[in-house]
Write an enzyme that holds these catalytic residues in place. Structure first.
Site: not given
Ligand code: AMP
Length: 132
Positions: A29-30, A90, A95, A97
């Site tokens: 995760d970024i 997203v 996804h 975590h």
């Molecule tokens: P959620 O709130 O459960 O939808 O989590 C979405 C996750 O995607 C967040 O923790 C973001 O930090 C992660 N995220 C968004 N863009 C990227 C990316 N380009 N690379 C890695 N993680 C990402």
């Protein structure tokens, strides 16, 4: 519309890749809640966990449980690995975590932060080399 995670899987957006097979892609995760926070994503673009087939969800969970989480635990020396599904950031690509936990409160999303690229690369290498 192609999701941001499909773009990552296709290699159009860079990622710190942890694991890949025919159906699943995992990467750091970024904005990790803890260093070593991994996202496990089905390659099939399904938005909501509730819309996944039982087979696809079982496969994702088993790869997470048996392969990726043990590697996170070994690489970070955490006490537990937290599993969570939220999907409010997203929304168009499910996804999971996986977050290394050291103490109560370590799943708190308010702990999300940016790490240096050196730290991200270091933990990527450690987790990948801990995969069995
Ligand atoms: P959620 O709130 O459960 O939808 O989590 C979405 C996750 O995607 C967040 O923790 C973001 O930090 C992660 N995220 C968004 N863009 C990227 C990316 N380009 N690379 C890695 N993680 C990402």
């Amino acid at each position: 519309m192609t999701s941001i995670f499909s773009k990552i899987i296709a290699g159009d957006i860079p990622s710190y890749k942890i694991y890949e097979d025919e159906k699943i892609y995992a990467f750091l995760d970024i904005h990790p809640i803890q260093l070593g926070h991994v996202l496990v994503v089905p390659k099939e673009e399904i938005g909501d966990i509730l819309d996944m087939s039982d087979d696809s969800l079982s496969e994702l969970m088993l790869i997470a449980k048996n392969i990726i989480a043990p590697a996170i635990k070994k690489a970070t020396n955490c006490e537990r690995v937290g599993f969570s599904v939220e999907g409010l950031g997203v929304k168009d690509h499910m996804h999971l975590h996986l977050i290394p936990l050291f103490q109560l409160g370590d799943l708190n999303p308010e702990k999300a932060h940016t790490e240096t690229s050196e730290n991200m690369k270091m933990i990527q290498d450690k987790i990948v080399s801990s995969l069995t």
